[in-house]
Design a protein around this motif. Structure first.
Motif, PDB file in Angstrom:
ATOM      1  N   PHE A   1       0.892  -1.075  -0.009  1.00 47.21           N
ATOM      2  CA  PHE A   1       0.159  -0.079  -0.022  1.00 47.21           C
ATOM      3  C   PHE A   1       0.818   1.444   0.178  1.00 47.21           C
ATOM      4  CE2 PHE A   1      -2.434   3.287   1.791  1.00 47.21           C
ATOM      5  CZ  PHE A   1      -3.659   3.420   1.246  1.00 47.21           C
ATOM      6  N   CYS A   2       1.022   1.931  -1.211  1.00 47.85           N
ATOM      7  CA  CYS A   2       1.688   3.166  -1.321  1.00 47.85           C
ATOM      8  C   CYS A   2       0.991   4.368  -0.745  1.00 47.85           C
ATOM      9  CB  CYS A   2       1.959   3.537  -2.812  1.00 47.85           C
ATOM     10  SG  CYS A   2       2.981   4.906  -2.980  1.00 47.85           S
ATOM     11  N   PRO A   3       1.685   5.057   0.178  1.00 47.27           N
ATOM     12  CA  PRO A   3       1.007   6.372   0.913  1.00 47.27           C
ATOM     13  C   PRO A   3       0.787   7.401  -0.121  1.00 47.27           C
ATOM     14  CG  PRO A   3       3.109   5.752   2.012  1.00 47.27           C
ATOM     15  CD  PRO A   3       2.779   4.678   0.958  1.00 47.27           C
ATOM     16  N   THR A   4       1.724   7.572  -1.186  1.00 47.50           N
ATOM     17  CA  THR A   4       1.505   8.585  -2.045  1.00 47.50           C
ATOM     18  C   THR A   4       0.360   8.374  -3.013  1.00 47.50           C
ATOM     19  OG1 THR A   4       3.800   9.172  -2.008  1.00 47.50           O
ATOM     20  CG2 THR A   4       2.490   9.813  -3.886  1.00 47.50           C
ATOM     21  N   CYS A   5       0.335   7.164  -3.857  1.00 51.66           N
ATOM     22  CA  CYS A   5      -0.717   6.470  -4.519  1.00 51.66           C
ATOM     23  C   CYS A   5      -2.091   6.457  -3.812  1.00 51.66           C
ATOM     24  CB  CYS A   5      -0.208   5.298  -5.413  1.00 51.66           C
ATOM     25  SG  CYS A   5       1.299   5.517  -6.340  1.00 51.66           S
ATOM     26  N   ARG A   6      -1.848   5.921  -2.613  1.00 48.31           N
ATOM     27  CA  ARG A   6      -3.222   5.711  -1.687  1.00 48.31           C
ATOM     28  C   ARG A   6      -3.761   4.456  -2.237  1.00 48.31           C
ATOM     29  NH1 ARG A   6      -5.314  10.934   1.373  1.00 48.31           N
ATOM     30  NH2 ARG A   6      -3.422  11.874   1.437  1.00 48.31           N
TER      31      ARG A   6
ATOM     32  N   GLU B   1      10.818  -0.602   6.316  1.00 52.52           N
ATOM     33  CA  GLU B   1       9.780  -0.845   7.613  1.00 52.52           C
ATOM     34  C   GLU B   1       8.195  -0.591   7.131  1.00 52.52           C
ATOM     35  OE1 GLU B   1      12.528   1.135   8.113  1.00 52.52           O
ATOM     36  OE2 GLU B   1      13.456  -0.373   9.268  1.00 52.52           O
ATOM     37  N   ILE B   2       7.898  -0.191   5.951  1.00 50.58           N
ATOM     38  CA  ILE B   2       6.790   0.333   5.261  1.00 50.58           C
ATOM     39  C   ILE B   2       6.213  -1.186   5.079  1.00 50.58           C
ATOM     40  CG2 ILE B   2       7.320   0.594   2.754  1.00 50.58           C
ATOM     41  CD1 ILE B   2       5.151   3.178   3.320  1.00 50.58           C
ATOM     42  N   LEU B   3       6.714  -2.003   4.730  1.00 50.41           N
ATOM     43  CA  LEU B   3       6.151  -3.087   4.238  1.00 50.41           C
ATOM     44  C   LEU B   3       5.977  -3.942   5.352  1.00 50.41           C
ATOM     45  CD1 LEU B   3       9.274  -4.726   1.982  1.00 50.41           C
ATOM     46  CD2 LEU B   3       7.007  -3.378   1.342  1.00 50.41           C
ATOM     47  N   ASP B   4       5.996  -3.571   6.797  1.00 49.96           N
ATOM     48  CA  ASP B   4       5.586  -4.271   7.904  1.00 49.96           C
ATOM     49  C   ASP B   4       4.179  -3.662   8.293  1.00 49.96           C
ATOM     50  OD1 ASP B   4       7.471  -6.088   7.625  1.00 49.96           O
ATOM     51  OD2 ASP B   4       8.908  -4.939   8.655  1.00 49.96           O
ATOM     52  N   ILE B   5       3.920  -2.606   7.789  1.00 49.30           N
ATOM     53  CA  ILE B   5       2.961  -1.752   8.615  1.00 49.30           C
ATOM     54  C   ILE B   5       1.688  -1.892   7.749  1.00 49.30           C
ATOM     55  CG2 ILE B   5       1.861   0.870   8.833  1.00 49.30           C
ATOM     56  CD1 ILE B   5       4.854   1.477   8.718  1.00 49.30           C
ATOM     57  N   PRO B   6       0.702  -2.266   8.632  1.00 48.94           N
ATOM     58  CA  PRO B   6      -0.822  -2.639   7.958  1.00 48.94           C
ATOM     59  C   PRO B   6      -1.267  -1.602   7.311  1.00 48.94           C
ATOM     60  CG  PRO B   6      -0.842  -3.249  10.362  1.00 48.94           C
ATOM     61  CD  PRO B   6       0.470  -2.460  10.093  1.00 48.94           C
ATOM     62  N   ARG B   7      -2.132  -1.821   6.225  1.00 51.24           N
ATOM     63  CA  ARG B   7      -2.799  -0.633   5.438  1.00 51.24           C
ATOM     64  C   ARG B   7      -3.542   0.226   6.302  1.00 51.24           C
ATOM     65  NH1 ARG B   7      -5.513  -4.002   2.240  1.00 51.24           N
ATOM     66  NH2 ARG B   7      -3.975  -4.288   0.533  1.00 51.24           N
TER      67      ARG B   7
END
Length: 132
Positions: A19-24, A67-73
């Motif tokens: 889940f990309c924070p920029t693309c949402r 670490e972004i891969l470990d954070i839930p959507r």
């Protein structure tokens, strides 16, 4: 005359969806590794060390810590969406950690925690009887 030195090279060591924070939205990523190579006459011969790693979004080109891969959507969405102050009701942008109206800190929804109180055991009764 011998010409030697070093150069950095990127390589993709993994890929997948996140889940990309920029693309949402969910999109493809590449797990990039940057290594320093020993060069002889400007030809990279062998890696000397790893300089760093990062995650690159293939849609927007954004670069993030691994670490972004470990954070839930859901947690990423909660951090990037605007929020409403529970104290004064003011609408605040996602990048602010405190309310712009009343300066109270942003509180994220907490997960329900398990009770840490253990049920009484037979040993507890013995200790209480001895202390009286």
């Amino acid at each position: 005359m011998i010409i030697w030195g070093s150069t950095g090279r990127e390589s993709t060591c993994a890929s997948g969806d996140f889940f990309c924070p920029t693309c949402r939205r969910d999109t493809e990523y590449g797990h990039q590794r940057v290594q320093r190579y020993f060069t002889l006459y400007f030809i990279p011969l062998f890696p000397m060390n790893t300089v760093g790693e990062y995650v690159k979004c293939y849609s927007c080109g954004g670069q993030y810590s691994t670490e972004i891969l470990d954070i839930p959507r859901e947690q990423i969405r909660a951090l990037i969406e605007p929020w409403i102050c529970g104290r004064c009701g003011n609408n605040n942008a996602a990048e602010y950690g405190e309310c712009l109206g009343c300066r109270s800190p942003r509180r994220l929804a907490a997960r329900p925690q398990q009770s840490r109180i253990a049920p009484p055991s037979d040993d507890d009764d013995i200790i209480e009887a001895e202390s009286v």
